[in-house]
Design an enzyme around this catalytic site. Structure first.
Site, PDB file in Angstrom:
ATOM      1  N   ILE A 152       0.837  -1.191   0.000  1.00 20.97           N
ATOM      2  CA  ILE A 152       0.000   0.000   0.000  1.00 20.97           C
ATOM      3  C   ILE A 152       0.879   1.250   0.000  1.00 20.97           C
ATOM      4  O   ILE A 152       1.997   1.245   0.522  1.00 20.97           O
ATOM      5  CB  ILE A 152      -0.951  -0.012   1.225  1.00 20.97           C
ATOM      6  N   CYS A 153       0.373   2.292  -0.629  1.00 18.77           N
ATOM      7  CA  CYS A 153       1.003   3.608  -0.623  1.00 18.77           C
ATOM      8  C   CYS A 153       2.423   3.553  -1.192  1.00 18.77           C
ATOM      9  O   CYS A 153       2.648   2.994  -2.260  1.00 18.77           O
ATOM     10  CB  CYS A 153       0.981   4.170   0.805  1.00 18.77           C
ATOM     11  N   GLY A 154       3.398   4.088  -0.494  1.00 17.78           N
ATOM     12  CA  GLY A 154       4.760   4.167  -1.004  1.00 17.78           C
ATOM     13  C   GLY A 154       5.395   2.832  -1.310  1.00 17.78           C
ATOM     14  O   GLY A 154       6.330   2.762  -2.122  1.00 17.78           O
TER      15      GLY A 154
ATOM     16  N   THR B 271       4.173   0.602  -3.049  1.00 18.70           N
ATOM     17  CA  THR B 271       3.944   0.312  -4.472  1.00 18.70           C
ATOM     18  C   THR B 271       5.051   0.915  -5.328  1.00 18.70           C
ATOM     19  O   THR B 271       5.411   0.360  -6.365  1.00 18.70           O
ATOM     20  CB  THR B 271       2.582   0.837  -4.941  1.00 18.70           C
TER      21      THR B 271
ATOM     22  N   ALA C 178      -2.657  -0.902  -3.302  1.00 19.94           N
ATOM     23  CA  ALA C 178      -3.661   0.101  -2.946  1.00 19.94           C
ATOM     24  C   ALA C 178      -2.986   1.441  -2.740  1.00 19.94           C
ATOM     25  O   ALA C 178      -1.777   1.519  -2.474  1.00 19.94           O
ATOM     26  CB  ALA C 178      -4.418  -0.310  -1.680  1.00 19.94           C
TER      27      ALA C 178
END
Length: 208
Positions: free
Chosen positions: A105-107, A109, A157
């Site tokens: 999730i977030c960074g 990715t 996400a």
């Protein structure tokens, strides 16, 4: 299911975004999964973005896919300021190659994008432009504008979607029956009060 197969590994490191995985880990624990935190080392505590100190249960180097049912990679400022967390992306590569799920999730990715792990998989993130700026990323054609995306055994996400992220994890692991999962999402994401009786009924039946 054995205790080993229900073990979930949560990556923790300095600047880890506390709020992004709370729903995921809390409800998996309620469903009988064991959460183990994995840090750069087991000796050095890490400090989250919210200022919470966590003593990792184990070091990343000691984590093997065969001992896990899922690796969760959280967002963190460190994903955007250098390569300190690159070993966690490489561990994700090891997990995926072994057929063990990874949820980012977030960074996180961005870390997977730099490692080339999103090039051939449908995925999402904070925004398409965020990943486009990552060196080595060649997966723009597989980017999906969605709250969260599951492609095989990889979940991604954006930073504003911890509930959708949790939903995808629960679905992949079979933590809830589909109708119960739908009610869970409607309650926690949409504040739909009609979902509450569904969850209570499932709890009474032993489904939740």
């Amino acid at each position: 299911m054995t205790a080993s197969s229900k073990r979930i590994h949560l990556a923790v490191y300095d600047t880890y975004a506390d709020w992004e995985t709370g729903h995921t880990t809390a409800h998996l624990t309620q469903r009988g999964h064991r959460i183990r935190t994995v840090g750069p080392t087991a000796e050095q505590p890490v400090t989250t973005m919210g200022g919470v100190r966590i003593q990792p249960d184990m070091a990343l180097a000691d984590l093997s896919p065969e001992d896990s049912s899922l690796l969760i990679l959280t967002g963190a400022s460190l994903w955007d300021t250098g390569d300190d967390l690159a070993p966690f992306a490489e561990k994700a590569r090891e997990f995926l190659a072994a057929g063990v799920p990874v949820a980012a999730i977030c960074g996180a990715t961005a870390g997977l994008a730099r490692a080339g792990l999103l090039d051939d998989r449908a995925h999402t993130s904070a925004a398409a432009a965020y990943l486009d700026g990552q060196p080595g990323y060649a997966g723009a054609g597989r980017y999906v504008e969605a709250d969260a995306v599951t492609d095989g055994i990889l979940i991604t996400a954006g930073p504003t979607e911890p509930v959708a992220f949790a939903r995808e994890v629960f679905a992949l692991l079979g933590a809830y029956k589909p109708d119960v999962l739908d009610a869970w999402y409607r309650l926690f994401h949409d504040s739909d009060e009609t979902a509450f009786p569904v969850l209570m009924a499932a709890a009474e039946r032993g489904d939740a």
